[in-house]
Structures are given as C-alpha cells and as structure tokens.
Design an enzyme around this catalytic site. Sequence first.
Site, PDB file in Angstrom:
ATOM      1  N   GLU A  12       3.130   5.284  -0.434  1.00 46.53           N
ATOM      2  CA  GLU A  12       2.427   4.900  -1.640  1.00 46.53           C
ATOM      3  C   GLU A  12       1.039   5.525  -1.619  1.00 46.53           C
ATOM      4  O   GLU A  12       0.372   5.532  -0.611  1.00 46.53           O
ATOM      5  CB  GLU A  12       2.292   3.392  -1.611  1.00 46.53           C
ATOM      6  CG  GLU A  12       2.012   2.779  -2.901  1.00 46.53           C
ATOM      7  CD  GLU A  12       3.236   2.820  -3.781  1.00 46.53           C
ATOM      8  OE1 GLU A  12       3.052   3.162  -4.942  1.00 46.53           O
ATOM      9  OE2 GLU A  12       4.332   2.531  -3.323  1.00 46.53           O
ATOM     10  N   CYS A  59       0.425  -2.757  -5.933  1.00 44.07           N
ATOM     11  CA  CYS A  59       1.172  -1.902  -5.020  1.00 44.07           C
ATOM     12  C   CYS A  59       2.659  -2.143  -5.195  1.00 44.07           C
ATOM     13  O   CYS A  59       3.096  -3.281  -5.329  1.00 44.07           O
ATOM     14  CB  CYS A  59       0.755  -2.195  -3.590  1.00 44.07           C
ATOM     15  SG  CYS A  59       1.717  -1.268  -2.406  1.00 44.07           S
ATOM     16  N   CYS A  62       3.992  -3.553  -1.511  1.00 46.13           N
ATOM     17  CA  CYS A  62       3.509  -4.838  -1.009  1.00 46.13           C
ATOM     18  C   CYS A  62       3.367  -5.823  -2.150  1.00 46.13           C
ATOM     19  O   CYS A  62       2.375  -6.544  -2.224  1.00 46.13           O
ATOM     20  CB  CYS A  62       2.156  -4.670  -0.353  1.00 46.13           C
ATOM     21  SG  CYS A  62       2.074  -3.288   0.749  1.00 46.13           S
ATOM     22  N   HIS A  66       0.252  -9.197  -2.316  1.00 46.41           N
ATOM     23  CA  HIS A  66      -0.915  -9.343  -3.193  1.00 46.41           C
ATOM     24  C   HIS A  66      -0.803 -10.614  -4.038  1.00 46.41           C
ATOM     25  O   HIS A  66      -1.807 -11.250  -4.351  1.00 46.41           O
ATOM     26  CB  HIS A  66      -1.070  -8.120  -4.098  1.00 46.41           C
ATOM     27  CG  HIS A  66      -1.615  -6.930  -3.376  1.00 46.41           C
ATOM     28  ND1 HIS A  66      -2.922  -6.859  -2.966  1.00 46.41           N
ATOM     29  CD2 HIS A  66      -1.031  -5.775  -2.969  1.00 46.41           C
ATOM     30  CE1 HIS A  66      -3.131  -5.707  -2.336  1.00 46.41           C
ATOM     31  NE2 HIS A  66      -1.988  -5.027  -2.321  1.00 46.41           N
ATOM     32  N   ARG A 475       1.138  -4.615   6.935  1.00 45.84           N
ATOM     33  CA  ARG A 475       0.231  -3.582   7.425  1.00 45.84           C
ATOM     34  C   ARG A 475      -1.056  -4.151   8.003  1.00 45.84           C
ATOM     35  O   ARG A 475      -1.939  -3.404   8.385  1.00 45.84           O
ATOM     36  CB  ARG A 475      -0.077  -2.585   6.310  1.00 45.84           C
ATOM     37  CG  ARG A 475       1.114  -1.748   5.979  1.00 45.84           C
ATOM     38  CD  ARG A 475       1.004  -0.986   4.681  1.00 45.84           C
ATOM     39  NE  ARG A 475       2.271  -0.329   4.422  1.00 45.84           N
ATOM     40  CZ  ARG A 475       3.357  -0.959   3.957  1.00 45.84           C
ATOM     41  NH1 ARG A 475       3.303  -2.242   3.651  1.00 45.84           N
ATOM     42  NH2 ARG A 475       4.485  -0.311   3.797  1.00 45.84           N
ATOM     43  N   SER A 498      -4.799  -1.015   4.514  1.00 48.66           N
ATOM     44  CA  SER A 498      -4.988   0.424   4.679  1.00 48.66           C
ATOM     45  C   SER A 498      -6.433   0.838   4.447  1.00 48.66           C
ATOM     46  O   SER A 498      -6.827   1.925   4.846  1.00 48.66           O
ATOM     47  CB  SER A 498      -4.029   1.208   3.789  1.00 48.66           C
ATOM     48  OG  SER A 498      -2.701   0.931   4.187  1.00 48.66           O
ATOM     49  N   CYS A 542      -0.235   3.100   3.700  1.00 49.94           N
ATOM     50  CA  CYS A 542       0.089   2.789   2.314  1.00 49.94           C
ATOM     51  C   CYS A 542      -1.228   2.639   1.601  1.00 49.94           C
ATOM     52  O   CYS A 542      -2.027   1.814   1.976  1.00 49.94           O
ATOM     53  CB  CYS A 542       0.872   1.490   2.245  1.00 49.94           C
ATOM     54  SG  CYS A 542       1.067   0.882   0.574  1.00 49.94           S
ATOM     55  N   CYS A 545      -1.930   2.018  -4.290  1.00 44.99           N
ATOM     56  CA  CYS A 545      -2.352   2.355  -5.645  1.00 44.99           C
ATOM     57  C   CYS A 545      -1.155   2.529  -6.567  1.00 44.99           C
ATOM     58  O   CYS A 545      -1.293   2.463  -7.776  1.00 44.99           O
ATOM     59  CB  CYS A 545      -3.218   3.585  -5.663  1.00 44.99           C
ATOM     60  SG  CYS A 545      -2.641   4.798  -4.544  1.00 44.99           S
TER      61      CYS A 545
END
Lengths: 563, 157
Positions: A12, A59, A62, A66, A475, A498, A542, A545
């Site tokens: 991503e 994302c 993920c 979020h 992550r 990230s 990742c 975005c």
Amino acid sequence: MRITVDPITRIEGHLRIDCDVDGGKVTNAWSSGQMWRGIELILKDRDPRDAWVFAQRICGVCTTVHAIVSVRAVENALGLEVPLNAQYIRNMIIAAHAVHDHIVHFYQLSALDWVDIVSALSADPAKAAQIAQSLSDWPRNSVQEFAAVQNKLKDFVASGQLGVFGSGYWGHPAMKLPPEINLLAVVHYLQALEYQRKATLIVGVLGSKSPHIQNLAVGGVANPINLDSQSTLTLERLEKVRHNISELTDFVNKVYLVDVAAIAALYPDWTTYGAGVTNYLSVPEFPLDTKGTQFSLPGGHVKGGAGGYQAIASFNDKYFEDGVKESSKHAWYSGARPLHPYDGETEPKFTGFEDKGKYSWVKAPTFYDERAQVGPLANVLAMVTAGHEPTKKHLDRFMAIASAVYGSPLPLTALHSTLGRHGARAVRCAVLQDELSQQYDLLMANIGKGDYTTFNRPVFPRGEIRGFGFHEAPRGVLSHWTVIRNGKIVNYQAVVPSTWNAGPRDQNDKMGPYEASLMDNPIADPERPLEVIRTVHSFDPCLACAIHLFEPDRPTPITVTVR
Amino acid sequence: MLGLGNLLLSDEGVGVHAVTALRERYDLPDGVEVLDGGTAGMDLLDIIAGRDTIIVVDAVRREGAAAGTLLTFRGDDIRAAFGARLSPHQLGLLDVLAATSLLGEAPGAVTVIGVVPAHLDLGLELSAAVAASLDALLARIADELASIGIVLRKHRP
C-alpha cells in the site's frame, strides 16, 4: 553508487528507498513516502461518532485497525466505558484480522524474497515431504500433496503463467535454499491462501462485513446478541467462528511458525543484518475490563541499550500520551519544531528530494525524543520482558526449531535482525491464535451469565475535550489523537506504525528504523537489490494511503535506478 | 459486482459510488451480489473465488482520455493490460485473481469497467466530470449484466 527503488514493494502506498552502496554494502539510506497523507483533514468538523467510518478508509489493508483505534480515541476523550461483550467482540476482530495479515505478509508478500520458486521444480517431492514431516506433524505435509503442487507449478511454468507469483527474484545469487525447502515453502504458500480465508471469515461474521467492518460504534459494538435469532449473532455463526479458530491455530503453529524458523536457520547471515533502531515501542492489547486498565497481552517501551523497560498500563497511560512527538524537519511540511499530535499540523511544503533537507511525505515520530521501532518484534520483546508466559512458550519453540535446523543454538539476540522481525511476527501470530480462542471463551462465558449488553450511549459535553486511542496493530503501534469541541472534531491526527518505522531523519538528523536497518546490508547485484527489499519487507511496510488506481498505461511500476 | 476505490480520495472512489448508486436505483435479482470492496486486497479472495462472473468497477488512469471516459477490459485484456508485473498496491485485484487461479477457483469471467478520473484530491465528492458520467456508467453496468441474461429493473417510486 546510488540505488533508488521506487516503489519498493507490492504494498500500500508509494515508498521509495535510496541507498548509497560502496564495496558491496549499504553505506547510507533514505526512506521516502511519495504520497501526501492529509486524510486527517477530512475528519475536521465531523461528528466524532462517525469518525471511525471514514478512518477505516484510510488504508485498504488495515481497515479494521483504523476503525477500532478511532472509537477508542473518542471513548477516551469522553471517559466512556465499553461493555465487556463489545470488548471481546472487538478483541476477536482485532486478533483474526492480525492473524490474516501476518499469514499473508509472510507467504504472499515476502516469502518470495527468500524462496526461489523455479528451484522448487527440481526438488525431490519425497525428500521434501520427509523434511517437512521431520519439522512438524502437520497432516498436509504428504508426499502426494508435495508432488501435486510441484506438478501444478510445472503447468504454470509451461503455460507462461509464473507471473501469478508476482515478480520474483528467482535465480538471484542471494537465494540459498535447497530445492526441497523451496518446494516446501511453495506448498505452504498455496495452503496459506486457503487458511487466511478462514481468518477473513471470522472478521466478516463478527464485523458484519469484510472488507470494512460495519459493527462498530463509539461506546461498543452494534452486534445485537441473541443466540436464537437469525439476524443477529447466533449460536450457529459463533460455532462457525470457533471452528475456523481451531483450524487456523493448527496452521499457525504447525506451518507458519515452523517455516519461518527453518528459513531463518538456513539464512543465518540475515539474523545478523538489519537491526537498525533497537529502541522498541509497543502497547498492550485485548482489554479485559470496561475501562481499559487490564489487558491480556502486555506492551511497553523496551529502551535501547541497557535502558530498561517501562510498561504501558492503560488506555489513559500518561507515559504513552506525553511521549509522542512528530518532527517535520526532513518531511515536506512546514513547522520548525516537533509537535505533540494534539497540536499536530499538516501544512504541506514540497521541496523536491533533498538528501540533507526534506525528502518525504512521512513525518518522523519520536518517543521521548528518540526514534523507536514498532511492530511484532517490539511487542514480542516487551511481552517476554514483562514475563508473559504464552509468548515465552512460543518463542522458545521457535528458537528450538531454528537452532535444530541450524545445528547449534541460535542466541536470542538474533531477533534484532531482518529475519528476527519475521520470526517475532510468527511468534506473535501464535500468541494471537491463543488469544482468539480465549476471547471466544470469555464472550461465551459472559453471554452465559445473561449479559447481552453491547453498547453504552455516548454523550458529548459542551466545551473542549481531547483523547487518544492506541492499538497494537499488525504493523505495530497505531494511535489516533482527537480534539473535540461542542461535539465536533477540531483536530484529528493518526500516528501510524509505518510512520514510526518508515519516517525520515528526525530533528536531530537521526535515521528512522527502515533507514538504520539498511546500513551495512550486503548488495550482491545493484541492478537487482534483493537485499534492500528483504530488509524493508521484514517490517511489513505499508504507507497507509490506499491509492489503488489501475494504471494500464504505466510502465512496469517498480524501477531500480543505479547511478 | 465489485466496486473498488478509496472513498476519501474523490474520483478514486468512483467504483464504490457506482455500486452504492446501483443498489439505490435498481432491484437486484437473485444471483447478483453487489459489494463495496473499498481498497481491500487479499480480503477479496473469498469473495471472488469460484464466482461465475465478476464485474469490477474502478478508476482507471488512461493517458489522453477525458475525465469520465468509460473503458472496458475483459478476460485476457485485463492480464495484458495490467498483468505480469507487480501491482502498485498492497495486493491488487490481479494478485487476488492470480491467487484464485493458483487455488483452481478462478472466476468464470472477469470484466473491469473503468472510469477515467479528473483528480484524486482529498474529498468525499466525485468531480463534476465523473459525477456526470455516473448515469452512463450505470447503463454500461446494466448492459454488461444484460449480456449474461440478467435484467435490472428500477425500483418502483
């Protein structure tokens, strides 16, 4: 010599990595996010109860994480308690999503950095199955299955369809596995495709939809529990969840963890490269009470060097809340000094790529003014330091398998490395499977007591409140920070895993974890810098975005420039 | 029917807008399933595997084409146009399709209906050009379904 890889992975977002290479080794590195993340701006002036719906679109990989952390941030601002059933249901969604993510990351997104598919064609399937059986009692390590997969692979090659495996690095001089191990990995690559679906199904049943779950609410979940009604969470659906949990547990313990241990042992060099930043941050997960003061998995700050350990203890943890800042000195934003996320600004200031100036759209987060590495390795180290027995058990088993294949004991310090990150991810995945079962049992026991509550209604006061939510995502540490005035969002910042790992140099010009981990990596062939990709992939990169537009006219999207 | 895209990035979300509009305007006959796939990757495997037909709606960038232009890609064209190389995304649609082939569960037919975006700026709204193409897009989707014998009827007012 300068190598530029852009974008670096089938991931991503658009990540560009630049390395200076001298004498066959990386001597300097830059990690650059090539896309502007201004998505927080879309949340301004919105109702905080809706923020998670938008946040989970940040994302594509993920999504659930979020959403979860967004409701936690708003609940934290309100001081709102969350019913036990809602915690358990959320916990199971979190665990199942993470298991899915870890399995896909290892097999589909990074195994081919280590495994040469073409070499698997020349393996002896009987010998490969025998090796597999010596490592694990997984029932699908049979000669028949290994031979069938090899034949399937031959068909794919004969019909020119090897591209289905993406652009692998077959034949690269850094590929070292014997053909039989390559075949074993390909067999399990295909099985992983099947088993990750079982995890997705758990997320779908509990989250009402996958991708993009629908069941969250600030104050709980929207799953009515009625064991007899067809339109709600019924016994039949819960039974399906239980069945999938049990099948996944076998796959993770008997296949994934074993494969990573064996591959690590067969690439012992790669347990010595790639440590980078050894100041580690993770947060506790799986709240067991309504207030978020007790958790089943520990998390905390494993300080670099001999700095010791500081646990992070609750959803209100001051040590965590006060420690986070982001610097824009080397990122394409204005702002002279590092800011706390509550005061965070997102004012773009693009300069072009400047080695010593600004070169990334990602900001550089710090924890008490130091860089920190986040992710499963950070969490496993924290859990072991905190004395978490299930983690110790799975880690011991991982080290024992790796040491047996290697032929002599591997030290625990081998975890601070490129393959150590893969190993820790497999260990954490096994821990998550245990948790998935435990959270299921807790939910059933609580329902059995007659508690069907899943939601506490939020009430927004007049005036200003602020809050943060954290989550130990696949992550690593993810946190959302929000300021709410008169029931409307006035500031919202997401500090994503990230960002911690891929961020550029900080206010003191210190490298971020990706950059530092690339230093001294060997480079056999600058035109095909597989080694750079191995180390960056080990973080499960990742860039949150989620641009995923088709670009049929675009030339091959991965370019490697050497100059 | 799978709508793909990021709703937060204006025209990037056109696939999701399309399936939402489709559900609002039409009665969907049995055997047709419509899903907002967002920007998911491997999560879509279970959804795509073993289907008779998959129709994907997504933003498609095409040099020189005006915003709102509709493009259709079928079967091997999809692979020719997008295949044999890495997706710029985590795991794009092609990777998921490849995975279904590896499992022996590839869908019978795949069609991608693409819409050329005007911009991918931050925002929940479609650009004027792409919003204006939505009716034509839904008509194209209805034609596509008609070609496999599925007739959509508008909701009764």
